[in-house]
Write an enzyme that holds these catalytic residues in place. Sequence first.
Site, mmCIF file in Angstrom:
data_model
loop_
_atom_site.group_PDB
_atom_site.id
_atom_site.type_symbol
_atom_site.label_atom_id
_atom_site.label_comp_id
_atom_site.label_asym_id
_atom_site.label_seq_id
_atom_site.Cartn_x
_atom_site.Cartn_y
_atom_site.Cartn_z
ATOM 1 N N VAL A 14 0.866 -1.175 0.000
ATOM 2 C CA VAL A 14 0.000 0.000 0.000
ATOM 3 C C VAL A 14 0.902 1.223 0.000
ATOM 4 O O VAL A 14 2.086 1.136 0.328
ATOM 5 C CB VAL A 14 -0.975 0.026 1.205
ATOM 6 C CG1 VAL A 14 -2.045 -1.041 1.055
ATOM 7 C CG2 VAL A 14 -0.239 -0.127 2.519
ATOM 8 N N SER A 15 0.345 2.368 -0.360
ATOM 9 C CA SER A 15 1.159 3.573 -0.551
ATOM 10 C C SER A 15 1.498 4.318 0.724
ATOM 11 O O SER A 15 2.422 5.112 0.754
ATOM 12 C CB SER A 15 0.458 4.521 -1.513
ATOM 13 O OG SER A 15 0.338 3.899 -2.771
ATOM 14 N N SER A 16 0.763 4.098 1.802
ATOM 15 C CA SER A 16 1.055 4.848 3.026
ATOM 16 C C SER A 16 0.793 3.993 4.256
ATOM 17 O O SER A 16 0.094 2.978 4.192
ATOM 18 C CB SER A 16 0.231 6.127 3.091
ATOM 19 O OG SER A 16 -1.141 5.817 3.154
ATOM 20 N N GLN A 19 -2.842 3.021 5.347
ATOM 21 C CA GLN A 19 -3.668 2.177 4.495
ATOM 22 C C GLN A 19 -3.544 0.722 4.943
ATOM 23 O O GLN A 19 -2.571 0.325 5.572
ATOM 24 C CB GLN A 19 -3.259 2.314 3.030
ATOM 25 C CG GLN A 19 -3.615 3.664 2.449
ATOM 26 C CD GLN A 19 -3.170 3.798 1.006
ATOM 27 O OE1 GLN A 19 -2.117 3.336 0.630
ATOM 28 N NE2 GLN A 19 -3.998 4.442 0.207
ATOM 29 N N ARG A 71 4.733 0.658 -10.528
ATOM 30 C CA ARG A 71 3.905 1.735 -11.026
ATOM 31 C C ARG A 71 4.140 2.036 -12.486
ATOM 32 O O ARG A 71 3.456 2.838 -13.072
ATOM 33 C CB ARG A 71 4.140 3.009 -10.221
ATOM 34 C CG ARG A 71 3.473 2.970 -8.873
ATOM 35 C CD ARG A 71 1.957 3.012 -9.061
ATOM 36 N NE ARG A 71 1.268 2.836 -7.819
ATOM 37 C CZ ARG A 71 0.784 3.809 -7.088
ATOM 38 N NH1 ARG A 71 0.930 5.041 -7.465
ATOM 39 N NH2 ARG A 71 0.162 3.556 -5.971
#
Length: 188
Positions: A14-16, A19, A71
């Site tokens: 997850v990006s952070s 999350q 990404r």
Amino acid sequence: MSERTGRVLGYRRVSSLDQNTARQLEGVALDLEFEDKVSGKSMERPKLQELMRTAYTGDLVIVHSMDRLARNLIDLKNIVSELVASGAQVQFLKENLTFSGKADPYSELMLNLMGSFAEFERQLIKSRQAEGIAIKKAAGGYAGKGRKKSITDEKIAEIKRRVEAGEKKTKIASDLGISRESIYKLMK
């Protein structure tokens, strides 16, 4: 899918930090799990690097979706290629694709197509986000990133009054639960 003799390794990202990865690989039996809480655009992902060092011949690496692994298409192809070169297979659940390193033009085409779509989707999201910020800025409603101001205008006035009255900045900071440096910044 070819005969597998090794372990099942799962990768979640997850990006952070706030999350949650719970829905990724939910219900999948894994021998080892690797989880990063960092943006996919960064290759500074310690658990991904550990996974890359850990996977070997016969292992199956399972990832929820291609965009969780990388990404952009170049990184996706490099990561998958490196894992496959180590003898592991890579499976993406959402896209229902498995890469084993065997010459399979269809799999190679699907990796390129799906990776390109994931990268395109990410660019669309960034574009929409930028448009939304521009609209809010034009309307005067966007204050930028960062946390909200924790010291109100009334508190600032109180601090200035107390400083001008000769009270020690350390005492004022302690009373208000802020740092002495904050008082110096506010006094400028």
